[in-house]
Design an enzyme around this catalytic site. Structure first.
Site, PDB file in Angstrom:
ATOM      1  N   ASP A 118     -89.135  35.480  22.720  1.00  0.00           N
ATOM      2  CA  ASP A 118     -90.266  34.767  22.125  1.00  0.00           C
ATOM      3  C   ASP A 118     -91.184  34.138  23.163  1.00  0.00           C
ATOM      4  O   ASP A 118     -91.888  33.186  22.868  1.00  0.00           O
ATOM      5  CB  ASP A 118     -89.770  33.709  21.129  1.00  0.00           C
ATOM      6  CG  ASP A 118     -88.856  32.679  21.782  1.00  0.00           C
ATOM      7  OD1 ASP A 118     -88.552  32.825  22.984  1.00  0.00           O
ATOM      8  OD2 ASP A 118     -88.460  31.725  21.103  1.00  0.00           O
ATOM      9  N   GLU A 174     -94.661  24.228  23.834  1.00  0.00           N
ATOM     10  CA  GLU A 174     -95.737  24.853  23.063  1.00  0.00           C
ATOM     11  C   GLU A 174     -96.247  23.946  21.952  1.00  0.00           C
ATOM     12  O   GLU A 174     -95.478  23.173  21.366  1.00  0.00           O
ATOM     13  CB  GLU A 174     -95.212  26.147  22.417  1.00  0.00           C
ATOM     14  CG  GLU A 174     -94.729  27.144  23.422  1.00  0.00           C
ATOM     15  CD  GLU A 174     -93.854  28.242  22.837  1.00  0.00           C
ATOM     16  OE1 GLU A 174     -93.950  29.376  23.314  1.00  0.00           O
ATOM     17  OE2 GLU A 174     -93.065  27.968  21.917  1.00  0.00           O
TER      18      GLU A 174
HETATM   19  P1  NAD Z   1     -78.843  28.697  22.150  1.00  0.00           P
HETATM   20  O1  NAD Z   1     -79.029  28.498  23.608  1.00  0.00           O
HETATM   21  O2  NAD Z   1     -78.237  27.616  21.334  1.00  0.00           O
HETATM   22  O3  NAD Z   1     -77.979  30.039  21.880  1.00  0.00           O
HETATM   23  C1  NAD Z   1     -78.216  31.237  22.556  1.00  0.00           C
HETATM   24  C2  NAD Z   1     -76.896  31.984  22.673  1.00  0.00           C
HETATM   25  O4  NAD Z   1     -77.171  33.286  23.238  1.00  0.00           O
HETATM   26  C3  NAD Z   1     -75.898  31.306  23.586  1.00  0.00           C
HETATM   27  O5  NAD Z   1     -74.684  31.056  22.885  1.00  0.00           O
HETATM   28  C4  NAD Z   1     -75.685  32.328  24.728  1.00  0.00           C
HETATM   29  O6  NAD Z   1     -74.359  32.342  25.225  1.00  0.00           O
HETATM   30  C5  NAD Z   1     -76.042  33.628  24.013  1.00  0.00           C
HETATM   31  N1  NAD Z   1     -76.401  34.739  24.909  1.00  0.00           N
HETATM   32  C6  NAD Z   1     -77.212  34.711  26.012  1.00  0.00           C
HETATM   33  N2  NAD Z   1     -77.284  35.956  26.548  1.00  0.00           N
HETATM   34  C7  NAD Z   1     -76.534  36.768  25.758  1.00  0.00           C
HETATM   35  C8  NAD Z   1     -76.227  38.150  25.797  1.00  0.00           C
HETATM   36  N3  NAD Z   1     -76.687  38.946  26.763  1.00  0.00           N
HETATM   37  N4  NAD Z   1     -75.431  38.673  24.819  1.00  0.00           N
HETATM   38  C9  NAD Z   1     -74.935  37.871  23.826  1.00  0.00           C
HETATM   39  N5  NAD Z   1     -75.180  36.526  23.755  1.00  0.00           N
HETATM   40  C10 NAD Z   1     -75.973  35.996  24.706  1.00  0.00           C
HETATM   41  O7  NAD Z   1     -80.297  29.071  21.589  1.00  0.00           O
HETATM   42  P2  NAD Z   1     -80.807  29.049  20.067  1.00  0.00           P
HETATM   43  O8  NAD Z   1     -81.390  27.735  19.724  1.00  0.00           O
HETATM   44  O9  NAD Z   1     -79.761  29.638  19.179  1.00  0.00           O
HETATM   45  O10 NAD Z   1     -82.029  30.063  20.208  1.00  0.00           O
HETATM   46  C11 NAD Z   1     -81.787  31.436  20.464  1.00  0.00           C
HETATM   47  C12 NAD Z   1     -83.090  32.089  20.838  1.00  0.00           C
HETATM   48  O11 NAD Z   1     -83.960  32.112  19.700  1.00  0.00           O
HETATM   49  C13 NAD Z   1     -83.871  31.374  21.937  1.00  0.00           C
HETATM   50  O12 NAD Z   1     -84.339  32.340  22.855  1.00  0.00           O
HETATM   51  C14 NAD Z   1     -85.016  30.693  21.218  1.00  0.00           C
HETATM   52  O13 NAD Z   1     -86.147  30.546  22.053  1.00  0.00           O
HETATM   53  C15 NAD Z   1     -85.265  31.686  20.095  1.00  0.00           C
HETATM   54  N6  NAD Z   1     -85.890  31.124  18.903  1.00  0.00           N
HETATM   55  C16 NAD Z   1     -86.821  31.896  18.284  1.00  0.00           C
HETATM   56  C17 NAD Z   1     -87.440  31.431  17.140  1.00  0.00           C
HETATM   57  C18 NAD Z   1     -88.407  32.305  16.422  1.00  0.00           C
HETATM   58  O14 NAD Z   1     -89.111  31.831  15.516  1.00  0.00           O
HETATM   59  N7  NAD Z   1     -88.476  33.584  16.719  1.00  0.00           N
HETATM   60  C19 NAD Z   1     -87.130  30.151  16.629  1.00  0.00           C
HETATM   61  C20 NAD Z   1     -86.145  29.404  17.270  1.00  0.00           C
HETATM   62  C21 NAD Z   1     -85.519  29.899  18.403  1.00  0.00           C
END
Ligand code: NAD
Length: 353
Positions: free
Chosen positions: A235, A64
Protein backbone atom coordinates in the site's frame (compact mmCIF):
# COMPACT_ATOMS: atom_id res chain seq x y z
CA UNK A 1 -31.77 11.91 18.78
CA UNK A 2 -28.83 14.10 17.74
CA UNK A 3 -25.32 14.66 19.02
CA UNK A 4 -24.27 17.57 21.37
CA UNK A 5 -26.56 20.59 21.37
CA UNK A 6 -23.77 23.13 22.07
CA UNK A 7 -22.49 23.25 18.51
CA UNK A 8 -18.90 23.89 19.57
CA UNK A 9 -18.64 20.64 21.55
CA UNK A 10 -17.30 17.86 19.39
CA UNK A 11 -18.19 14.20 20.05
CA UNK A 12 -15.00 12.19 20.51
CA UNK A 13 -14.74 8.39 20.35
CA UNK A 14 -11.74 7.14 22.32
CA UNK A 15 -10.15 3.73 21.81
CA UNK A 16 -11.96 2.52 24.95
CA UNK A 17 -15.34 3.71 23.66
CA UNK A 18 -14.67 2.30 20.18
CA UNK A 19 -14.02 -1.12 21.77
CA UNK A 20 -17.25 -0.81 23.83
CA UNK A 21 -19.18 0.07 20.66
CA UNK A 22 -17.69 -2.81 18.65
CA UNK A 23 -18.46 -5.29 21.45
CA UNK A 24 -21.98 -3.83 21.86
CA UNK A 25 -22.79 -4.21 18.14
CA UNK A 26 -20.64 -7.32 17.63
CA UNK A 27 -17.57 -7.23 15.34
CA UNK A 28 -19.13 -9.28 12.53
CA UNK A 29 -22.42 -7.34 12.49
CA UNK A 30 -20.51 -4.06 12.59
CA UNK A 31 -18.34 -5.08 9.61
CA UNK A 32 -21.44 -6.17 7.67
CA UNK A 33 -23.02 -2.76 8.38
CA UNK A 34 -19.79 -0.95 7.52
CA UNK A 35 -19.56 -2.87 4.23
CA UNK A 36 -23.13 -1.81 3.46
CA UNK A 37 -22.27 1.85 4.19
CA UNK A 38 -19.11 1.67 2.05
CA UNK A 39 -21.09 0.02 -0.73
CA UNK A 40 -23.73 2.78 -0.56
CA UNK A 41 -20.99 5.40 -0.86
CA UNK A 42 -19.21 3.52 -3.71
CA UNK A 43 -22.54 3.56 -5.60
CA UNK A 44 -22.53 7.38 -5.48
CA UNK A 45 -18.76 7.63 -6.22
CA UNK A 46 -19.05 10.54 -8.72
CA UNK A 47 -20.51 12.77 -5.93
CA UNK A 48 -17.21 12.70 -4.02
CA UNK A 49 -14.26 15.07 -4.17
CA UNK A 50 -11.33 12.70 -4.76
CA UNK A 51 -7.59 13.05 -4.46
CA UNK A 52 -4.77 10.54 -3.89
CA UNK A 53 -3.76 10.64 -0.25
CA UNK A 54 -1.04 13.08 0.77
CA UNK A 55 1.91 10.94 1.84
CA UNK A 56 5.08 11.89 3.71
CA UNK A 57 7.57 9.06 3.22
CA UNK A 58 10.66 8.15 5.21
CA UNK A 59 13.01 5.18 4.75
CA UNK A 60 11.10 3.16 7.33
CA UNK A 61 7.51 4.25 6.91
CA UNK A 62 4.89 6.70 5.82
CA UNK A 63 2.50 9.24 7.39
CA UNK A 64 -0.57 10.02 5.32
CA UNK A 65 -3.60 12.33 5.25
CA UNK A 66 -6.70 11.01 3.47
CA UNK A 67 -9.36 13.66 2.72
CA UNK A 68 -12.66 13.53 0.83
CA UNK A 69 -16.08 15.22 0.77
CA UNK A 70 -19.53 14.49 -0.63
CA UNK A 71 -20.49 18.18 -0.48
CA UNK A 72 -22.43 17.71 2.78
CA UNK A 73 -19.73 16.25 4.96
CA UNK A 74 -15.94 16.45 4.82
CA UNK A 75 -13.73 13.77 6.34
CA UNK A 76 -10.06 13.04 6.73
CA UNK A 77 -7.91 10.37 8.35
CA UNK A 78 -4.37 10.62 9.68
CA UNK A 79 -2.68 7.23 9.32
CA UNK A 80 0.85 5.86 9.50
CA UNK A 81 2.48 2.69 8.18
CA UNK A 82 5.72 1.62 9.92
CA UNK A 83 6.43 -2.12 9.42
CA UNK A 84 9.40 -2.11 11.86
CA UNK A 85 7.30 -0.64 14.70
CA UNK A 86 6.23 -4.04 16.04
CA UNK A 87 9.86 -4.75 17.04
CA UNK A 88 9.57 -1.86 19.53
CA UNK A 89 6.16 -2.97 20.79
CA UNK A 90 4.39 -0.36 18.61
CA UNK A 91 1.77 -1.00 15.94
CA UNK A 92 2.49 -0.89 12.20
CA UNK A 93 -0.69 1.13 11.52
CA UNK A 94 -2.37 3.70 13.81
CA UNK A 95 -4.96 6.30 12.88
CA UNK A 96 -7.48 8.92 13.93
CA UNK A 97 -10.00 10.85 11.86
CA UNK A 98 -12.48 13.67 11.74
CA UNK A 99 -15.85 14.37 10.11
CA UNK A 100 -17.00 17.97 9.54
CA UNK A 101 -20.13 19.77 8.38
CA UNK A 102 -19.43 21.37 4.99
CA UNK A 103 -22.10 24.06 5.58
CA UNK A 104 -20.26 25.56 8.59
CA UNK A 105 -16.84 23.90 8.43
CA UNK A 106 -17.31 22.83 12.05
CA UNK A 107 -16.10 19.36 13.10
CA UNK A 108 -18.96 17.06 14.09
CA UNK A 109 -16.94 13.97 15.09
CA UNK A 110 -13.37 13.12 16.12
CA UNK A 111 -12.49 9.47 16.51
CA UNK A 112 -9.76 6.97 17.08
CA UNK A 113 -9.37 5.09 13.80
CA UNK A 114 -6.83 2.35 14.48
CA UNK A 115 -9.57 -0.15 15.36
CA UNK A 116 -11.97 1.50 12.90
CA UNK A 117 -9.38 1.18 10.07
CA UNK A 118 -9.01 -2.56 10.73
CA UNK A 119 -12.80 -2.89 10.62
CA UNK A 120 -13.23 -0.80 7.46
CA UNK A 121 -10.30 -2.47 5.66
CA UNK A 122 -11.76 -5.90 6.39
CA UNK A 123 -15.26 -4.73 5.45
CA UNK A 124 -13.87 -3.44 2.12
CA UNK A 125 -12.00 -6.72 1.43
CA UNK A 126 -15.16 -8.69 2.19
CA UNK A 127 -17.24 -6.38 0.01
CA UNK A 128 -14.77 -6.92 -2.87
CA UNK A 129 -14.85 -10.68 -2.31
CA UNK A 130 -18.66 -10.64 -2.23
CA UNK A 131 -18.67 -9.08 -5.72
CA UNK A 132 -15.68 -10.90 -7.23
CA UNK A 133 -15.00 -14.27 -5.55
CA UNK A 134 -16.53 -17.53 -6.77
CA UNK A 135 -19.99 -17.91 -5.21
CA UNK A 136 -19.17 -21.36 -3.81
CA UNK A 137 -16.03 -20.17 -1.97
CA UNK A 138 -15.89 -21.75 1.50
CA UNK A 139 -12.15 -21.68 2.28
CA UNK A 140 -9.93 -18.65 2.65
CA UNK A 141 -6.22 -18.18 3.32
CA UNK A 142 -4.59 -15.28 5.15
CA UNK A 143 -0.87 -14.74 4.61
CA UNK A 144 0.35 -12.28 7.26
CA UNK A 145 -1.32 -12.85 10.62
CA UNK A 146 -0.72 -9.47 12.27
CA UNK A 147 -3.10 -6.77 13.51
CA UNK A 148 -5.46 -6.84 10.51
CA UNK A 149 -5.79 -10.63 10.17
CA UNK A 150 -8.67 -11.59 12.50
CA UNK A 151 -10.78 -8.69 11.19
CA UNK A 152 -10.18 -9.91 7.62
CA UNK A 153 -11.20 -13.48 8.54
CA UNK A 154 -14.40 -12.48 10.36
CA UNK A 155 -15.56 -9.97 7.74
CA UNK A 156 -15.17 -12.52 4.95
CA UNK A 157 -16.88 -15.18 7.07
CA UNK A 158 -19.80 -12.81 7.65
CA UNK A 159 -20.18 -11.56 4.06
CA UNK A 160 -19.10 -14.59 2.02
CA UNK A 161 -20.06 -17.57 4.25
CA UNK A 162 -16.52 -18.87 4.58
CA UNK A 163 -16.20 -21.76 7.00
CA UNK A 164 -12.43 -22.45 6.96
CA UNK A 165 -9.49 -20.06 7.28
CA UNK A 166 -5.92 -21.21 6.65
CA UNK A 167 -3.18 -19.08 8.21
CA UNK A 168 0.49 -18.49 7.50
CA UNK A 169 3.00 -15.97 8.84
CA UNK A 170 6.80 -16.06 8.82
CA UNK A 171 6.48 -15.44 12.56
CA UNK A 172 4.75 -18.46 14.10
CA UNK A 173 3.84 -16.38 17.18
CA UNK A 174 1.60 -14.21 14.97
CA UNK A 175 -0.20 -17.31 13.66
CA UNK A 176 -0.61 -18.71 17.21
CA UNK A 177 -2.12 -15.37 18.32
CA UNK A 178 -4.52 -15.44 15.37
CA UNK A 179 -5.56 -19.08 16.01
CA UNK A 180 -6.29 -18.24 19.67
CA UNK A 181 -8.27 -15.07 18.84
CA UNK A 182 -10.40 -16.85 16.22
CA UNK A 183 -11.21 -19.86 18.43
CA UNK A 184 -14.92 -20.35 19.05
CA UNK A 185 -15.99 -17.86 16.37
CA UNK A 186 -17.54 -20.36 13.97
CA UNK A 187 -14.53 -20.88 11.70
CA UNK A 188 -12.35 -23.96 11.21
CA UNK A 189 -8.90 -22.44 11.75
CA UNK A 190 -5.83 -24.19 10.29
CA UNK A 191 -2.28 -23.03 11.07
CA UNK A 192 0.03 -23.74 8.12
CA UNK A 193 3.81 -24.09 7.87
CA UNK A 194 4.16 -22.43 4.45
CA UNK A 195 2.26 -20.01 2.22
CA UNK A 196 1.87 -22.85 -0.32
CA UNK A 197 0.17 -25.00 2.31
CA UNK A 198 -2.07 -22.10 3.43
CA UNK A 199 -3.52 -21.45 -0.01
CA UNK A 200 -4.28 -25.17 -0.68
CA UNK A 201 -7.97 -25.38 -1.55
CA UNK A 202 -8.58 -21.69 -0.79
CA UNK A 203 -10.82 -19.77 -3.21
CA UNK A 204 -10.19 -16.47 -1.41
CA UNK A 205 -6.61 -15.45 -0.54
CA UNK A 206 -5.83 -12.36 1.52
CA UNK A 207 -2.23 -11.18 1.66
CA UNK A 208 -1.77 -8.88 4.62
CA UNK A 209 1.96 -8.69 5.29
CA UNK A 210 4.03 -5.68 6.25
CA UNK A 211 7.50 -5.20 4.82
CA UNK A 212 8.75 -2.14 2.99
CA UNK A 213 10.08 -3.95 -0.09
CA UNK A 214 8.97 -5.56 -3.35
CA UNK A 215 8.08 -8.83 -1.62
CA UNK A 216 6.88 -12.01 -3.32
CA UNK A 217 4.35 -13.49 -0.94
CA UNK A 218 2.67 -15.31 -3.83
CA UNK A 219 4.29 -16.45 -7.07
CA UNK A 220 2.38 -17.15 -10.27
CA UNK A 221 2.67 -20.96 -10.06
CA UNK A 222 1.07 -20.93 -6.57
CA UNK A 223 -2.20 -19.38 -7.76
CA UNK A 224 -4.67 -21.64 -9.55
CA UNK A 225 -7.63 -20.54 -11.68
CA UNK A 226 -10.91 -19.38 -10.15
CA UNK A 227 -9.31 -17.74 -7.14
CA UNK A 228 -9.99 -14.27 -5.71
CA UNK A 229 -7.06 -12.41 -4.10
CA UNK A 230 -7.32 -9.45 -1.75
CA UNK A 231 -3.85 -7.90 -1.73
CA UNK A 232 -4.09 -5.69 1.35
CA UNK A 233 -0.51 -5.27 2.53
CA UNK A 234 1.11 -3.57 -0.50
CA UNK A 235 0.00 0.00 0.00
CA UNK A 236 2.84 2.39 -0.67
CA UNK A 237 5.60 2.97 -3.25
CA UNK A 238 8.23 0.20 -3.09
CA UNK A 239 5.94 -2.06 -0.98
CA UNK A 240 4.20 -4.89 -2.87
CA UNK A 241 3.30 -8.52 -2.18
CA UNK A 242 2.54 -10.32 -5.45
CA UNK A 243 4.78 -11.48 -8.28
CA UNK A 244 4.16 -9.38 -11.41
CA UNK A 245 3.14 -12.48 -13.44
CA UNK A 246 0.03 -12.90 -11.27
CA UNK A 247 -0.99 -9.34 -12.13
CA UNK A 248 -0.51 -9.95 -15.84
CA UNK A 249 -3.05 -12.78 -15.88
CA UNK A 250 -5.53 -11.44 -13.30
CA UNK A 251 -8.61 -9.28 -13.71
CA UNK A 252 -7.54 -6.31 -11.57
CA UNK A 253 -9.97 -4.22 -9.50
CA UNK A 254 -8.89 -1.06 -7.70
CA UNK A 255 -10.25 1.77 -5.57
CA UNK A 256 -8.98 5.05 -7.07
CA UNK A 257 -6.53 4.49 -9.97
CA UNK A 258 -4.43 7.68 -9.50
CA UNK A 259 -3.60 6.48 -5.96
CA UNK A 260 -3.34 2.74 -6.69
CA UNK A 261 -1.01 3.23 -9.68
CA UNK A 262 1.52 4.75 -7.23
CA UNK A 263 0.88 2.63 -4.14
CA UNK A 264 -0.68 -0.69 -5.16
CA UNK A 265 0.51 -3.94 -6.68
CA UNK A 266 -0.02 -2.33 -10.10
CA UNK A 267 2.95 0.00 -9.53
CA UNK A 268 4.79 -3.01 -11.07
CA UNK A 269 2.81 -2.68 -14.33
CA UNK A 270 2.76 -0.21 -17.23
CA UNK A 271 0.83 2.94 -16.30
CA UNK A 272 -1.86 2.16 -18.91
CA UNK A 273 -2.39 -1.51 -17.93
CA UNK A 274 -6.20 -1.96 -17.83
CA UNK A 275 -7.86 -2.04 -14.42
CA UNK A 276 -11.51 -1.80 -13.33
CA UNK A 277 -12.64 0.55 -10.58
CA UNK A 278 -14.51 -1.47 -7.95
CA UNK A 279 -17.24 1.16 -7.59
CA UNK A 280 -18.16 0.61 -11.25
CA UNK A 281 -18.81 -3.08 -10.61
CA UNK A 282 -21.00 -2.22 -7.61
CA UNK A 283 -22.88 0.47 -9.57
CA UNK A 284 -23.49 -1.98 -12.44
CA UNK A 285 -21.30 0.00 -14.85
CA UNK A 286 -18.57 -2.65 -15.35
CA UNK A 287 -18.46 -6.43 -15.17
CA UNK A 288 -16.90 -8.16 -12.16
CA UNK A 289 -15.73 -11.77 -12.50
CA UNK A 290 -16.20 -12.80 -16.14
CA UNK A 291 -15.70 -16.57 -15.85
CA UNK A 292 -15.27 -19.29 -13.26
CA UNK A 293 -11.59 -19.82 -14.09
CA UNK A 294 -10.61 -16.15 -13.91
CA UNK A 295 -8.18 -14.98 -11.23
CA UNK A 296 -9.61 -11.77 -9.76
CA UNK A 297 -7.44 -9.40 -7.74
CA UNK A 298 -8.61 -6.58 -5.50
CA UNK A 299 -5.48 -4.41 -5.29
CA UNK A 300 -6.47 -2.79 -1.99
CA UNK A 301 -4.53 0.26 -0.80
CA UNK A 302 -7.25 1.93 1.30
CA UNK A 303 -9.04 4.98 -0.04
CA UNK A 304 -10.43 8.07 1.73
CA UNK A 305 -14.08 7.28 0.86
CA UNK A 306 -13.88 4.07 2.95
CA UNK A 307 -12.80 6.13 5.97
CA UNK A 308 -15.48 8.72 5.25
CA UNK A 309 -18.06 5.90 5.18
CA UNK A 310 -16.71 4.54 8.47
CA UNK A 311 -16.94 7.97 10.13
CA UNK A 312 -20.42 8.49 8.67
CA UNK A 313 -21.50 5.10 10.05
CA UNK A 314 -20.02 5.95 13.45
CA UNK A 315 -21.71 9.37 13.55
CA UNK A 316 -25.09 7.70 12.94
CA UNK A 317 -24.42 4.99 15.55
CA UNK A 318 -23.62 7.34 18.47
CA UNK A 319 -26.82 9.29 19.31
CA UNK A 320 -28.57 7.88 22.38
CA UNK A 321 -25.44 6.01 23.50
CA UNK A 322 -22.64 6.82 25.93
CA UNK A 323 -19.92 5.66 23.54
CA UNK A 324 -18.49 9.18 23.21
CA UNK A 325 -17.26 12.17 25.21
CA UNK A 326 -17.77 15.82 24.33
CA UNK A 327 -14.57 17.70 23.53
CA UNK A 328 -14.19 21.44 24.03
CA UNK A 329 -11.95 21.81 20.95
CA UNK A 330 -13.62 24.68 19.06
CA UNK A 331 -13.50 28.20 20.57
CA UNK A 332 -17.07 29.46 21.10
CA UNK A 333 -17.13 33.21 22.02
CA UNK A 334 -20.60 34.72 22.80
CA UNK A 335 -19.99 37.25 20.01
CA UNK A 336 -18.30 35.30 17.22
CA UNK A 337 -16.06 38.27 16.34
CA UNK A 338 -15.01 38.86 19.95
CA UNK A 339 -12.44 36.08 20.24
CA UNK A 340 -10.05 38.33 22.19
CA UNK A 341 -12.93 39.40 24.50
CA UNK A 342 -13.34 35.75 25.45
CA UNK A 343 -9.72 35.83 26.69
CA UNK A 344 -10.35 39.12 28.55
CA UNK A 345 -13.38 37.67 30.36
CA UNK A 346 -11.41 34.54 31.28
CA UNK A 347 -8.59 36.76 32.62
CA UNK A 348 -11.08 38.84 34.66
CA UNK A 349 -12.76 35.80 36.19
CA UNK A 350 -9.35 34.26 37.00
CA UNK A 351 -8.46 37.49 38.92
CA UNK A 352 -11.77 37.39 40.86
CA UNK A 353 -11.14 33.78 41.79
P1 NAD B 1 1.37 -6.14 11.30
O1 NAD B 1 2.77 -5.64 11.32
O2 NAD B 1 0.59 -6.20 12.56
O3 NAD B 1 1.33 -7.63 10.65
C1 NAD B 1 2.04 -7.97 9.50
C2 NAD B 1 2.41 -9.44 9.58
O4 NAD B 1 3.01 -9.82 8.33
C3 NAD B 1 3.41 -9.75 10.67
O5 NAD B 1 2.89 -10.73 11.56
C4 NAD B 1 4.64 -10.29 9.90
O6 NAD B 1 5.34 -11.31 10.59
C5 NAD B 1 3.97 -10.81 8.63
N1 NAD B 1 4.87 -10.97 7.48
C6 NAD B 1 5.83 -10.10 7.03
N2 NAD B 1 6.43 -10.63 5.93
C7 NAD B 1 5.82 -11.81 5.68
C8 NAD B 1 6.00 -12.81 4.69
N3 NAD B 1 6.93 -12.70 3.74
N4 NAD B 1 5.19 -13.91 4.71
C9 NAD B 1 4.24 -14.05 5.68
N5 NAD B 1 4.04 -13.13 6.68
C10 NAD B 1 4.82 -12.03 6.66
O7 NAD B 1 0.62 -5.24 10.21
P2 NAD B 1 -0.96 -5.06 10.00
O8 NAD B 1 -1.47 -3.92 10.79
O9 NAD B 1 -1.63 -6.39 10.09
O10 NAD B 1 -0.94 -4.57 8.48
C11 NAD B 1 -0.56 -5.47 7.45
C12 NAD B 1 -0.35 -4.69 6.18
O11 NAD B 1 -1.60 -4.17 5.72
C13 NAD B 1 0.57 -3.48 6.33
O12 NAD B 1 1.47 -3.46 5.24
C14 NAD B 1 -0.36 -2.28 6.30
O13 NAD B 1 0.28 -1.13 5.78
C15 NAD B 1 -1.44 -2.80 5.36
N6 NAD B 1 -2.75 -2.18 5.52
C16 NAD B 1 -3.45 -1.93 4.39
C17 NAD B 1 -4.70 -1.35 4.47
C18 NAD B 1 -5.50 -1.14 3.24
O14 NAD B 1 -6.53 -0.46 3.28
N7 NAD B 1 -5.13 -1.73 2.12
C19 NAD B 1 -5.24 -1.00 5.73
C20 NAD B 1 -4.51 -1.31 6.88
C21 NAD B 1 -3.26 -1.90 6.77
Amino acid sequence: MSLPSRHALVPFVSVENMMRLVLHIGPERMMVELAQTIEDDFRRWPEFDKTPRVASHSDIGVIELMPTSDGRHYGFKYVNGHPANTRQGLQTVTAFGLLADVATGYPILLSEMTVLTALRTAATSAMAAKWLAPRDARVMAIIGNGAQAEFQALAIKALCNIDEVRLFDIDTAATRKCVANLAGRGLRVVACATAEDAILGAQIITTCTADKQYATILTDNMVGGGVHINAVGGDCPGKTELHRDILIRAGIFVEYPPQTRVEGEIQQLDPDHPVTELWQVIAGEAPGRTDAAQVTLFDSVGFAIEDFSALRYLHQALPGTDFYQELDMIADPDDPRDLFGMLCRAEASAKVA
